[in-house]
Scaffold this motif. Structure first.
Motif, PDB file in Angstrom:
ATOM      1  N   GLY A 319      59.881  71.831 -16.900  1.00 47.90           N
ATOM      2  CA  GLY A 319      59.276  73.115 -17.276  1.00 47.90           C
ATOM      3  C   GLY A 319      58.288  73.015 -18.420  1.00 47.90           C
ATOM      4  O   GLY A 319      57.644  74.002 -18.753  1.00 47.90           O
ATOM      5  N   TYR A 320      58.142  71.850 -19.019  1.00 47.30           N
ATOM      6  CA  TYR A 320      57.224  71.684 -20.154  1.00 47.30           C
ATOM      7  C   TYR A 320      55.792  72.010 -19.735  1.00 47.30           C
ATOM      8  O   TYR A 320      55.302  71.492 -18.737  1.00 47.30           O
ATOM      9  CB  TYR A 320      57.324  70.243 -20.658  1.00 47.30           C
ATOM     10  CG  TYR A 320      56.384  69.891 -21.786  1.00 47.30           C
ATOM     11  CD1 TYR A 320      56.246  70.707 -22.892  1.00 47.30           C
ATOM     12  CD2 TYR A 320      55.641  68.719 -21.739  1.00 47.30           C
ATOM     13  CE1 TYR A 320      55.398  70.369 -23.918  1.00 47.30           C
ATOM     14  CE2 TYR A 320      54.789  68.362 -22.760  1.00 47.30           C
ATOM     15  CZ  TYR A 320      54.668  69.197 -23.846  1.00 47.30           C
ATOM     16  OH  TYR A 320      53.817  68.866 -24.858  1.00 47.30           O
ATOM     17  N   LYS A 321      55.149  72.873 -20.477  1.00 48.21           N
ATOM     18  CA  LYS A 321      53.836  73.385 -20.091  1.00 48.21           C
ATOM     19  C   LYS A 321      52.988  73.584 -21.336  1.00 48.21           C
ATOM     20  O   LYS A 321      52.846  74.694 -21.844  1.00 48.21           O
ATOM     21  CB  LYS A 321      54.064  74.721 -19.382  1.00 48.21           C
ATOM     22  CG  LYS A 321      52.867  75.384 -18.774  1.00 48.21           C
ATOM     23  CD  LYS A 321      53.372  76.702 -18.281  1.00 48.21           C
ATOM     24  CE  LYS A 321      52.581  77.535 -17.432  1.00 48.21           C
ATOM     25  NZ  LYS A 321      53.162  78.813 -17.125  1.00 48.21           N
ATOM     26  N   PRO A 322      52.456  72.495 -21.871  1.00 46.78           N
ATOM     27  CA  PRO A 322      51.704  72.615 -23.120  1.00 46.78           C
ATOM     28  C   PRO A 322      50.389  73.346 -22.907  1.00 46.78           C
ATOM     29  O   PRO A 322      49.898  73.452 -21.781  1.00 46.78           O
ATOM     30  CB  PRO A 322      51.452  71.165 -23.511  1.00 46.78           C
ATOM     31  CG  PRO A 322      51.457  70.431 -22.235  1.00 46.78           C
ATOM     32  CD  PRO A 322      52.406  71.140 -21.332  1.00 46.78           C
ATOM     33  N   ILE A 323      49.818  73.847 -23.990  1.00 49.36           N
ATOM     34  CA  ILE A 323      48.490  74.480 -23.918  1.00 49.36           C
ATOM     35  C   ILE A 323      47.448  73.382 -23.933  1.00 49.36           C
ATOM     36  O   ILE A 323      47.422  72.558 -24.848  1.00 49.36           O
ATOM     37  CB  ILE A 323      48.298  75.431 -25.110  1.00 49.36           C
ATOM     38  CG1 ILE A 323      49.318  76.560 -25.011  1.00 49.36           C
ATOM     39  CG2 ILE A 323      46.883  75.989 -25.120  1.00 49.36           C
ATOM     40  CD1 ILE A 323      49.327  77.484 -26.184  1.00 49.36           C
ATOM     41  N   GLN A 415      40.937  66.059 -25.399  1.00 46.22           N
ATOM     42  CA  GLN A 415      42.290  65.549 -25.658  1.00 46.22           C
ATOM     43  C   GLN A 415      43.327  66.319 -24.861  1.00 46.22           C
ATOM     44  O   GLN A 415      44.011  67.198 -25.378  1.00 46.22           O
ATOM     45  CB  GLN A 415      42.588  65.617 -27.152  1.00 46.22           C
ATOM     46  CG  GLN A 415      41.623  64.767 -27.930  1.00 46.22           C
ATOM     47  CD  GLN A 415      42.028  64.602 -29.377  1.00 46.22           C
ATOM     48  OE1 GLN A 415      43.188  64.774 -29.729  1.00 46.22           O
ATOM     49  NE2 GLN A 415      41.078  64.261 -30.220  1.00 46.22           N
ATOM     50  N   ARG A 418      49.548  65.102 -22.601  1.00 44.02           N
ATOM     51  CA  ARG A 418      50.291  64.492 -21.506  1.00 44.02           C
ATOM     52  C   ARG A 418      51.584  65.262 -21.256  1.00 44.02           C
ATOM     53  O   ARG A 418      52.306  65.590 -22.191  1.00 44.02           O
ATOM     54  CB  ARG A 418      50.599  63.048 -21.843  1.00 44.02           C
ATOM     55  CG  ARG A 418      51.356  62.382 -20.727  1.00 44.02           C
ATOM     56  CD  ARG A 418      51.146  60.910 -20.702  1.00 44.02           C
ATOM     57  NE  ARG A 418      51.957  60.331 -19.635  1.00 44.02           N
ATOM     58  CZ  ARG A 418      51.932  59.060 -19.332  1.00 44.02           C
ATOM     59  NH1 ARG A 418      51.158  58.241 -20.010  1.00 44.02           N
ATOM     60  NH2 ARG A 418      52.677  58.596 -18.358  1.00 44.02           N
ATOM     61  N   ILE A 419      51.877  65.513 -19.987  1.00 41.83           N
ATOM     62  CA  ILE A 419      53.067  66.297 -19.653  1.00 41.83           C
ATOM     63  C   ILE A 419      54.176  65.368 -19.167  1.00 41.83           C
ATOM     64  O   ILE A 419      55.213  65.240 -19.790  1.00 41.83           O
ATOM     65  CB  ILE A 419      52.735  67.342 -18.571  1.00 41.83           C
ATOM     66  CG1 ILE A 419      51.613  68.235 -19.077  1.00 41.83           C
ATOM     67  CG2 ILE A 419      53.966  68.157 -18.236  1.00 41.83           C
ATOM     68  CD1 ILE A 419      50.919  69.009 -17.993  1.00 41.83           C
ATOM     69  N   GLU A 453      48.439  76.582 -14.871  1.00 40.02           N
ATOM     70  CA  GLU A 453      48.659  75.532 -15.860  1.00 40.02           C
ATOM     71  C   GLU A 453      49.728  74.610 -15.294  1.00 40.02           C
ATOM     72  O   GLU A 453      50.751  75.090 -14.804  1.00 40.02           O
ATOM     73  CB  GLU A 453      49.190  76.131 -17.160  1.00 40.02           C
ATOM     74  CG  GLU A 453      48.188  76.945 -17.928  1.00 40.02           C
ATOM     75  CD  GLU A 453      48.851  77.644 -19.098  1.00 40.02           C
ATOM     76  OE1 GLU A 453      48.887  77.070 -20.179  1.00 40.02           O
ATOM     77  OE2 GLU A 453      49.363  78.758 -18.896  1.00 40.02           O
TER      78      GLU A 453
END
Lengths: 513, 186
Positions: A319-323, A415, A418-419, A453
């Motif tokens: 579920g990690y979803k960085p901006i 930049q 990385r997910i 995203e």
């Protein structure tokens, strides 16, 4: 009384839409009639280097026949090299002006084709104001864009399963259906098409036969207003695309998915708060000791479970979803525009990593696509998306006015965050899974083409890897590498097929070394 | 006093609950997260490295060197280079079914989005009017050399696709483009 009123309203509506269409045709026919064909030819042959209103590789072509004679234009388009060789001064001047960039000759275009193109370049309004002008004249005629928006909602909720505006789905295409049927006919049909057919209407029976007697659902629940809105939508859908930002800004969230999700999470809150209040009441308000004991045990168990779940999630980033630095949307690229995953992630076929595309890959398309013209929502309007595309140009130093890379620009890497990232002690290789095993990206990464995203869809735990290795059969055929191994394996296990685990995909050393 | 405590408890509990939803923008904590079992000692692909130019791990080969297995391409990126390649560059590959199949696989992945699966210039992006001006192969005088050159450097609005394809794969695509063109010319 009411139905009469309704009637005249519908008639007025049809009349107005008819006059709107008429107006529009008149508008078109004033343009020589061939501009439309010309647009097609222009897009296929010229648009690579020319735009109407802006310099691209060649000059802007809007209103070109005011600048040059028709004969000159024909000669130039058919074979500009020959024209130059014949010593024509204008032809040589324009060639010099554009740094002697040669233009492709088009001997295959007929005189008629060229006239069509010129009709198009002289009457550029054809493409854009069709919707823009449509919108304003629609407004002048009293067609309410809110009604169209409402119609879209009803249509998407009730009809879209079987109908599209363009192209047959289960039922026929419905764009401009009001042109072939009267409003009363449509009302009767939509409310109860079975009854309508039974009443002996010839058209209703014919369309039923045409579609292999596929029954359409009856919609007695739709009011006359609703049906009017649907018809407005099928006839004037183009207003929406033309005025999308304002329509969305008007508070009509057309993001059908987001709303229910939010409301469900609010539901959980409410339930949780109610439970909390009950618990508080038990401890602070109630005198029943047994109830307190039971609640304490339940709370302890709950806490234990929550603690266990939390500890098991350590190091698992599902579920990690960085901006991300650019709001790059996979939904728009891989979903709507159907770009192949490996167009961008081109290393997947040969290497351990799939790779994130470098900016030159983006520029293959974005040299030309400098603006976003797709669907927008209220939070993300066209200006937002255009700004995001500008970020690519800033990174690489592209001048979107001059259409050239800026010389000596200090390029800045984008930049991306990385997910998916396995710990260093685990070895995972894309080419083995994508090229050798032929797995689809989506088996592990989920429906990426629907994600605005990207987030991590799978757990990426060791159990997840091994589960799949235990279940999945090797693709042994048409792979020379496996002929010998296959023989040995089928001897050893006495089966024709072998799973990855049987080949050794569960041995520690395959992934940890 | 007691009711004050009650209110505080309820409010703070609700506040905690509300704060834990939403999107997961941060990573979970990691067990022994700082040890080198988790984070690589060598530079990870695409990572940020302070001491390298532009702070990027990914660097181009040093000028004048040739990476193993790569074949340098000497035709210059100019109109003259294009003409030269058109006339004198030839494919090292034989026309085989395996090459053609691989060519089709790669063409559909990298080129069909603009050129269409048939090479008629009607790819998805063209049909959606996002990217215009893609020619039909049958309208262009192209040879195997010129197609290879165009994949290497691009041409006008088409960009280079050299970074996405290896030398052998480019030739396989070239073979398939020629095949499509012959089909279209029929």
């Amino acid at each position: 009384m009411k139905s009469v009123l309704q009637h005249t309203k519908i008639q007025r509506f049809i009349l107005s839409s008819l006059s709107f269409i008429l107006l529009f045709t008149v508008h078109l026919s004033a343009q020589n009639g061939d501009a439309k064909k010309g647009k097609g030819i222009f897009n296929a042959n010229c648009a690579a280097c020319h735009k109407l209103d802006k310099k691209l590789i060649g000059p802007a072509l809007e209103g070109i026949s005011e600048k040059r004679t028709k004969e000159w234009l024909h000669a130039w388009i058919k074979d500009n090299n020959a024209l130059r060789a014949s010593g024509d001064a204008d032809a040589i001047a324009i060639y010099e002006e554009f740094n002697k960039m040669p233009m492709t000759p088009f001997p295959q275009l007929s005189d008629q084709d060229i006239d069509d193109i010129l009709a198009y370049t002289d009457n550029k309004p054809e493409a854009k104001p069709q919707s823009g002008g449509g919108a304003s004249s629609a407004a002048a005629l009293g067609i309410d864009s809110l009604q169209v928006v409402k119609g879209k909602k009803i249509f998407n909720a009730n009809c879209a399963a079987c109908h599209k505006l363009d192209g047959k789905l289960i039922g026929p295409a419905l764009r401009n259906v009001a042109d072939r049927r009267t409003a009363d006919w449509l009302k009767a049909w939509i409310k109860d098409n079975n009854a309508f057919r039974a009443s002996g209407d010839a058209d209703a029976i014919a369309v039923y036969e045409e579609n292999n007697k596929m029954p359409m659902t009856a919609f007695p629940q739709l009011s006359d207003e609703d049906i009017k809105a649907i018809i407005a939508f099928t006839s004037h859908e183009d207003i929406l695309t033309a005025k999308a930002p304002t329509v969305a800004g008007g508070g009509e969230g057309n993001d059908g998915i987001a709303t229910p999700k939010e409301s469900t999470s609010w539901m959980t809150y409410i339930v949780l708060v109610v439970i909390l209040l009950l618990v508080l009441w038990v401890y602070l308000g109630s005198k029943n000791e047994f109830l307190k004991l039971v609640t304490t045990i339940a709370l302890l168990l709950g806490a234990g479970y929550a603690g266990y779940a939390w500890m098991m999630s350590i190091g698992v980033d599902q579920g990690y979803k960085p901006i991300q630095p650019i709001a790059f949307s996979h939904k728009i690229h891989a979903g709507d525009n159907k770009i192949d995953c490996q167009y961008c992630h081109s290393n997947a076929k040969h290497s351990k990593l799939s790779g994130i595309p470098s900016v030159n890959v983006c520029m293959n398309c974005h040299k030309s696509i400098s603006e976003y013209n797709g669907p927008v929502t209220s939070e993300k309007d066209k200006a937002f998306y255009d700004g995001e595309i500008q970020k690519i140009y800033k990174a690489i130093g592209w001048d979107s006015e001059k259409l050239a890379y800026i010389e000596g620009y200090k390029q800045k890497p984008i930049q991306w965050k990385r997910i998916h990232n396995l710990p260093d002690f685990a070895y995972y290789n894309h080419s083995q899974h994508v090229t050798v095993a032929g797995l689809k990206c989506q088996t592990c990464h989920g429906p990426v083409e629907e994600m605005d995203e990207v987030y991590q869809y799978s757990e990426l735990t060791m159990g997840w890897c091994l589960d799949c290795h235990k279940k999945t059969d090797l693709k042994l055929e048409s792979n020379e590498y496996y002929t010998k191994i296959h023989e040995e394996l089928s001897k050893k296990y006495g089966v024709e097929k072998a799973t990855v685990a049987e080949m050794g995909g569960r041995e520690c050393g395959k992934c940890h070394y | 006093m007691k009711s004050f405590i009650k209110i505080i408890t309820v409010v703070s509990l609700i506040a905690t609950l509300v704060s834990c939803t939403g999107e997961k923008r941060e990573r979970q904590i990691q067990y022994m997260g700082d040890t080198d079992m988790y984070d690589a000692v060598p530079y990870e692909a695409y990572s940020k490295v302070k001491i390298l130019p532009n702070e990027m791990e990914a660097q181009r080969p040093v000028a004048g060197t040739v990476a193993r297995g790569k074949i340098p391409y000497d035709y210059p990126n100019s109109e003259a280079g294009y003409q030269l390649a058109k006339d004198s560059l030839h494919s090292p590959l034989q026309l085989t079914k395996a090459n053609l199949d691989q060519g089709k696989y790669l063409f559909d992945m990298y080129c069909a989005i603009c050129h269409g699966t048939k090479g008629d210039g009607q790819g998805t992006l063209v049909q959606r009017e996002k990217f215009l001006g893609v020619p039909n192969y049958k309208d262009r005088e192209i040879t195997e050399g010129s197609i290879y050159h165009v994949i290497m450097y691009g041409r006008n609005m088409m960009g280079s696709h050299a970074s996405q394809l290896e030398a052998k794969e480019r030739w396989q695509v070239v073979q398939y483009v020629e095949h499509l063109r012959n089909e279209l010319l029929k």
